[in-house]
Design an enzyme around this catalytic site. Sequence first.
Site, short mmCIF file in Angstrom:
data_model
loop_
_atom_site.label_atom_id
_atom_site.label_comp_id
_atom_site.label_asym_id
_atom_site.label_seq_id
_atom_site.Cartn_x
_atom_site.Cartn_y
_atom_site.Cartn_z
N CYS A 2 0.81 -1.22 0.00
CA CYS A 2 0.00 0.00 0.00
C CYS A 2 0.85 1.27 0.00
O CYS A 2 1.95 1.29 0.53
CB CYS A 2 -0.88 0.05 1.24
SG CYS A 2 -1.85 -1.41 1.51
N ARG A 27 5.19 -0.11 -6.02
CA ARG A 27 5.16 -0.89 -4.78
C ARG A 27 4.23 -2.09 -4.88
O ARG A 27 4.29 -2.98 -4.05
CB ARG A 27 4.69 0.01 -3.63
CG ARG A 27 5.70 1.08 -3.27
CD ARG A 27 5.10 2.13 -2.38
NE ARG A 27 4.76 1.63 -1.07
CZ ARG A 27 5.46 1.87 0.02
NH1 ARG A 27 6.55 2.59 -0.04
NH2 ARG A 27 5.09 1.40 1.19
N TRP A 75 -3.02 -2.70 -1.39
CA TRP A 75 -2.60 -4.07 -1.68
C TRP A 75 -3.35 -4.93 -0.67
O TRP A 75 -3.12 -4.83 0.54
CB TRP A 75 -1.10 -4.18 -1.49
CG TRP A 75 -0.48 -5.47 -1.94
CD1 TRP A 75 -0.20 -5.84 -3.23
CD2 TRP A 75 -0.03 -6.54 -1.11
NE1 TRP A 75 0.41 -7.08 -3.24
CE2 TRP A 75 0.53 -7.53 -1.96
CE3 TRP A 75 -0.01 -6.77 0.26
CZ2 TRP A 75 1.07 -8.71 -1.49
CZ3 TRP A 75 0.53 -7.95 0.74
CH2 TRP A 75 1.06 -8.91 -0.13
N ASN A 100 -1.74 2.19 5.83
CA ASN A 100 -0.86 1.08 5.44
C ASN A 100 -0.60 0.26 6.69
O ASN A 100 -0.41 0.83 7.77
CB ASN A 100 0.50 1.59 4.94
CG ASN A 100 0.40 2.28 3.61
OD1 ASN A 100 -0.67 2.34 3.01
ND2 ASN A 100 1.52 2.81 3.16
N GLY A 101 -0.51 -1.04 6.54
CA GLY A 101 -0.22 -1.90 7.71
C GLY A 101 -1.41 -2.76 8.05
O GLY A 101 -2.32 -2.94 7.23
N GLU A 484 18.51 -17.14 -6.93
CA GLU A 484 18.09 -15.79 -7.32
C GLU A 484 17.60 -15.81 -8.77
O GLU A 484 16.60 -15.16 -9.11
CB GLU A 484 19.26 -14.82 -7.12
CG GLU A 484 19.02 -13.39 -7.56
CD GLU A 484 17.83 -12.70 -6.91
OE1 GLU A 484 17.29 -13.20 -5.91
OE2 GLU A 484 17.41 -11.65 -7.42
N LYS A 488 13.85 -14.70 -9.90
CA LYS A 488 13.55 -13.67 -10.91
C LYS A 488 12.57 -14.22 -11.94
O LYS A 488 11.61 -13.58 -12.31
CB LYS A 488 14.81 -13.22 -11.65
CG LYS A 488 15.78 -12.32 -10.96
CD LYS A 488 15.30 -10.95 -10.64
CE LYS A 488 14.57 -10.91 -9.36
NZ LYS A 488 15.10 -10.64 -8.14
N GLU A 491 9.06 -14.69 -10.47
CA GLU A 491 8.42 -13.42 -10.11
C GLU A 491 7.81 -12.72 -11.32
O GLU A 491 6.69 -12.22 -11.25
CB GLU A 491 9.46 -12.45 -9.52
CG GLU A 491 9.78 -12.65 -8.07
CD GLU A 491 10.82 -11.64 -7.58
OE1 GLU A 491 10.63 -11.10 -6.49
OE2 GLU A 491 11.84 -11.40 -8.27
N HIS A 507 19.47 -36.55 -6.14
CA HIS A 507 18.64 -36.87 -4.97
C HIS A 507 17.19 -36.46 -5.17
O HIS A 507 16.47 -36.27 -4.19
CB HIS A 507 19.24 -36.21 -3.73
CG HIS A 507 20.62 -36.70 -3.41
ND1 HIS A 507 20.86 -37.97 -2.96
CD2 HIS A 507 21.83 -36.11 -3.55
CE1 HIS A 507 22.17 -38.14 -2.81
NE2 HIS A 507 22.78 -37.03 -3.17
N LYS A 606 6.66 -4.35 -3.80
CA LYS A 606 8.07 -3.97 -3.72
C LYS A 606 8.55 -3.96 -2.29
O LYS A 606 9.65 -4.39 -1.97
CB LYS A 606 8.24 -2.58 -4.33
CG LYS A 606 9.67 -2.06 -4.34
CD LYS A 606 10.48 -2.83 -5.34
CE LYS A 606 11.96 -2.50 -5.30
NZ LYS A 606 12.74 -3.58 -5.92
C1 G6P Z 1 9.74 -8.09 -1.54
C2 G6P Z 1 10.32 -7.62 -2.85
C3 G6P Z 1 11.65 -8.34 -3.10
C4 G6P Z 1 12.59 -8.12 -1.93
C5 G6P Z 1 11.95 -8.51 -0.59
C6 G6P Z 1 12.79 -8.03 0.59
O1 G6P Z 1 9.39 -9.43 -1.62
O2 G6P Z 1 9.44 -7.89 -3.92
O3 G6P Z 1 12.24 -7.83 -4.28
O4 G6P Z 1 13.75 -8.87 -2.12
O5 G6P Z 1 10.67 -7.90 -0.47
O6 G6P Z 1 12.81 -6.64 0.58
P1 G6P Z 1 13.94 -5.74 1.20
O7 G6P Z 1 13.49 -4.33 0.95
O8 G6P Z 1 13.97 -6.05 2.68
O9 G6P Z 1 15.23 -6.07 0.54
#
Ligand code: G6P
Length: 611
Positions: A2, A27, A75, A100-101, A484, A488, A491, A507, A606
């Site tokens: 949010c 975000r 959100w 927010n929250g 990672e 990606k 996501e 395994h 985000k």
């Molecule tokens: C969310 C974002 C990721 C990020 C993670 C941790 O899931 O989409 O891209 O890696 O939060 O966020 P931070 O700001 O703590 O690195």
Amino acid sequence: MCGIVGAVAERNVEAILLEGLKRLEYRGYDSAGMAVLAADGTLQRRRAVGKVAALAERLVEAPLSGRCGIAHTRWATHGRPSEVNAHPHQSGERLAVVHNGIIENHEPLRRDLEADGYRFDSETDTEVVAHLVARESEAAGDLLDAVRRTLARLDGAYALGVVSADAPDVIVGARKGSPLVVGVGIGEAFLGSDPLALLQVTDRFIYLEEGDVVRLSAGGRIEVFDAAGTPMEREVQTFEHGDGAASRGDYRHFMLKEIHEQPAVIAACLEGRLGERSALVESFGPDAEALFSRVRQVHIVACGTSYHAGMVARYWLERFAGVPVQVEVASEYRYRRVVVPEDTLFVTLSQSGETADTLAALRFARERGYLASLAICNVPGSSLVRESDLSLMTQAGPEIGVASTKAFTTQLTALMLFTLALGRLKGLDAGVQGELVAALRGLPRLMEGVLALDGEIEALSTAFAEKHHALFLGRGAHFPIALEGALKLKEISYIHAEAYPAGELKHGPLALVDAEMPVISVAPNDELLDKLKSNLQEVRARGGELFVFADEEVGMNEEEYVHVLRLPRVHEALAPILYTLPLQLLSYHVAVLKGTDVDQPRNLAKSVTVE
Ligand code: G6P
């Protein structure tokens, strides 16, 4: 997640609020809304499900006009995405709230308010705040007082913005557990969950502290009070990244722009932090040298992509600094009965510095007798930085794409600086330090070389467009890079992707390998290369199609169903940083082919500021 924007200005705030919402789109959100106090003394609201553009259309049909207002991107947490659940939430026709929250005790509060005759329109936890402020307003002296009385009844995390038709030209804001900033204008004042939302109107910000309540009123008046209600003077800070970072420039997506920014931001991350042949421990703060000398173990805690950076750092810290390292995701760590050995340094990694679990883990750790806490973070003034003993900024500049790219590689660079600083105090050979420092300096140029392979990577991406699964393999410090890479891809392209340490192939995952399962592997020229090559043979023998990112000197040949992309030679310890880039580009091109929303993938945010 949010986003909040608010403005008390000398002009109509509709355009300011709308632009703020657009800037918060990165975000992640599913609906948007705005409420403005109109000149005739009424409160007017517009809301829409979907993108901010849908709200903008609604505003064209039915514009809002007034000098004070609040707006929000939601959100969904409590209640599905719908217009009724979108913020601002109102109590009656005169009071509106954005939040927010999460209000954890919203259920008993709701029952209490319903018993008192308040009618709820939405399924959200936020609506209780609107009704509580309305109810408290009857007893309170003014809106500020009513908000304060309300806060005393709330459990959970919040950043709030409240307006009332009974208090024209006033916004009351409050924060606990979710970030909130005040934008300082000339004769105007603004509220935002993120400074980026307000860069079109100011570059001067007050970062509110935990428990702060703020009243913004006409003429740009800003009054901040701490949790006890004492008026506070909070420092006004100038935002240094400039507004350019918030625009895409000529790039099709923010993600692509941010991938291409990596050589420059890695150089920025190194700037002023390297001596001739060593890393400067002072970069971590004046007390760092004394503290680092005492460190006997390191615990690293983070979420998402940042967690993968921590996993790479474990290999580096154990190898070069000789200290045992534990790495864990914050949401697990914070609920464990952690045993903390003496002289352990607690390290958090975070792009935003506001991730709820990471922040909670830091607060939990502070009670557990750690030697000290270090935050490696991209946002100065964030909660994580403020609450840690030591910090190092990654200097990536604002990252807008939800899928993290430059924030990750700058975290890795900062973690190598940390490894070198700690290693030096733990007796790391001066020659090795010198080699790594020289290699770090050369990294931006090598990255340029990898980015130049973009066309070839784009060509490889076509093989993935029709696939539903993918397997990533790596060994040693490249196992987290494989993780990672898989993150990606899932996501942004929504292809199911998994990563395994290549030695685990037999395994289990080998059972999945067939022509429909592309296997991606990172093969730098390190001590595990021969073992990795055997693993890749195992894949080929089962008919799997291989995509190998390999060192230019590795003897690995292109053949049918084996695609080899050669990367420039790099110091093998720094290969995890360089080998991240082709995986980012591959995911990006696959997502573009699939036509997904690259910068704002579905269901993701985000900055995850709720648990
Ligand atoms: C969310 C974002 C990721 C990020 C993670 C941790 O899931 O989409 O891209 O890696 O939060 O966020 P931070 O700001 O703590 O690195």
